[in-house]
Design a protein around this motif. Structure first.
Motif, short mmCIF file in Angstrom:
data_model
loop_
_atom_site.label_atom_id
_atom_site.label_comp_id
_atom_site.label_asym_id
_atom_site.label_seq_id
_atom_site.Cartn_x
_atom_site.Cartn_y
_atom_site.Cartn_z
N LEU A 191 0.55 -1.60 0.00
CA LEU A 191 -0.05 -0.22 0.09
C LEU A 191 0.91 1.37 -0.45
CD1 LEU A 191 -2.93 -0.78 2.57
CD2 LEU A 191 -2.82 -0.64 -0.24
N GLU A 192 2.39 1.17 0.11
CA GLU A 192 2.79 2.45 0.86
C GLU A 192 3.16 2.41 -1.04
OE1 GLU A 192 6.13 1.28 3.28
OE2 GLU A 192 4.80 1.02 4.08
N HIS A 193 2.80 2.17 -2.58
CA HIS A 193 3.40 2.03 -3.52
C HIS A 193 2.35 2.81 -3.98
CE1 HIS A 193 7.40 0.83 -2.42
NE2 HIS A 193 6.90 -0.32 -1.58
N SER A 233 -7.32 5.64 -8.40
CA SER A 233 -6.97 6.66 -8.66
C SER A 233 -6.37 6.13 -8.89
CB SER A 233 -6.80 8.00 -7.88
OG SER A 233 -5.79 7.40 -7.02
N TRP A 234 -4.80 6.31 -9.48
CA TRP A 234 -3.06 6.11 -9.60
C TRP A 234 -2.31 5.25 -8.32
CZ3 TRP A 234 -0.89 3.22 -13.29
CH2 TRP A 234 0.07 2.71 -13.34
N ASP A 235 -3.27 6.68 -7.72
CA ASP A 235 -2.17 6.65 -6.04
C ASP A 235 -3.13 5.24 -5.50
OD1 ASP A 235 0.15 8.56 -6.36
OD2 ASP A 235 -1.64 9.75 -5.91
N LYS A 236 -4.42 5.12 -5.61
CA LYS A 236 -5.17 4.15 -4.99
C LYS A 236 -5.56 3.39 -5.82
CE LYS A 236 -5.41 7.28 -0.68
NZ LYS A 236 -4.33 6.41 -0.43
N PRO A 237 -5.07 1.90 -6.33
CA PRO A 237 -5.82 1.50 -7.68
C PRO A 237 -6.70 0.36 -7.09
CG PRO A 237 -3.62 0.84 -6.09
CD PRO A 237 -3.98 1.48 -5.32
N GLY A 238 -6.99 0.25 -5.75
CA GLY A 238 -8.19 -0.50 -4.91
C GLY A 238 -7.93 -1.61 -4.48
N PRO A 239 -8.79 -2.02 -3.71
CA PRO A 239 -8.66 -3.37 -2.63
C PRO A 239 -8.77 -4.37 -2.54
CG PRO A 239 -9.66 -1.94 -1.23
CD PRO A 239 -8.85 -0.99 -2.70
N ASP A 240 -9.92 -4.07 -4.45
CA ASP A 240 -10.49 -5.90 -3.98
C ASP A 240 -11.02 -5.55 -6.14
OD1 ASP A 240 -12.67 -3.26 -3.55
OD2 ASP A 240 -13.17 -5.02 -2.15
N ASN A 241 -10.35 -4.76 -6.54
CA ASN A 241 -10.84 -4.71 -7.88
C ASN A 241 -9.91 -5.64 -9.11
OD1 ASN A 241 -9.65 -2.28 -7.27
ND2 ASN A 241 -9.34 -1.72 -9.08
N TRP A 242 -9.89 -7.18 -8.68
CA TRP A 242 -8.81 -7.72 -9.38
C TRP A 242 -9.86 -8.71 -10.65
CZ3 TRP A 242 -4.17 -7.02 -6.65
CH2 TRP A 242 -4.78 -6.73 -5.78
N ALA A 295 3.67 5.89 -18.16
CA ALA A 295 3.13 5.44 -16.17
C ALA A 295 3.92 4.65 -15.75
CB ALA A 295 2.03 5.45 -16.26
N LYS A 296 4.83 4.81 -14.31
CA LYS A 296 5.57 4.35 -13.34
C LYS A 296 4.54 3.77 -12.50
CE LYS A 296 8.90 5.80 -16.41
NZ LYS A 296 9.75 5.21 -17.11
N GLY A 297 5.74 1.58 -12.44
CA GLY A 297 4.46 1.54 -11.49
C GLY A 297 5.67 1.35 -9.98
N GLY A 298 4.77 0.44 -8.75
CA GLY A 298 5.33 1.38 -7.78
C GLY A 298 6.42 1.52 -7.13
N MET A 299 7.38 0.91 -7.47
CA MET A 299 8.59 1.00 -7.27
C MET A 299 9.79 1.97 -8.46
SD MET A 299 9.10 -0.62 -4.38
CE MET A 299 10.71 -0.99 -4.42
#
Length: 183
Positions: free
Chosen positions: A47-49, A99-108, A122-126
């Motif tokens: 969640l930090e990314h 949003s990009w910053d909050k991709p959602g906890p359960d939309n898989w 777009a750049k990924g989490g790392m």
């Protein structure tokens, strides 16, 4: 009596084996992402990314393996030293993300059924290039219009895009000499 017991002993494992096979054929459902989920490669809370995340269910493991980026999720499937008894691969459906910053906890979305936008801005989490997943082609096309890139299926995500140490995955650098097998 012995014949009945022997027949039962021979039939029971076959009958139960059929049940076990049916259970194993049904992939586990995706898990809800929480603050306890740690990225497999980075060792940090997912969640930090920002950006899309992923998790993979392995038959030989009890809990899913979590990833801070979809690129890392796909890399896991390509690396020879990682387990290959994969039951399911889930990635964030960015067409349904808040949003990009909050991709959602359960939309898989199951990764092998998703469309991916690669080579976008777009750049990924790392901080590396990302393979941005979508369940809907229209949402993927809209993302491409806004961020560049191209749409591919799971099996079409280039190996060098995922595993390139610089995260470029664009092939040879300008001026590089490309040699084939005959060289």
């Amino acid at each position: 009596m012995r014949r009945t017991a022997l027949a039962f002993a021979l039939v029971l494992p076959v009958a139960l084996g059929g049940c076990w096979e049916k259970q194993a054929a049904t992939p586990p459902p995706p898990h809800r992402m929480t603050a306890e989920d740690i990225g497999h490669y980075c060792g940090m809370n997912v969640l930090e990314h920002p950006g899309p995340k992923g998790h993979i269910f392995i038959a030989s493991l009890i809990e899913p393996v979590w990833f801070s980026s979809v690129r890392d999720t796909i890399a896991f499937t390509m690396l020879p030293d990682e387990p290959k008894d994969i039951q399911a691969i889930y990635v964030s459906d960015m067409g349904k993300a808040p949003s990009w910053d909050k991709p959602g906890p359960d939309n898989w979305v199951e990764a092998r059924k998703a469309l991916f936008v690669i080579a976008s801005r777009a750049k990924g989490g790392m901080g590396g290039n990302e393979a941005v997943p979508f369940s809907d082609r229209g949402a993927a096309e809209k993302f491409v219009a806004e961020n560049g890139g191209r749409i591919v299926g799971f099996a079409e995500v280039p190996r060098d895009y995922v595993l390139d140490s610089e995260g470029e995955g664009t092939g040879p650098k300008d001026g590089a000499i490309v040699r084939g097998p005959a060289d």
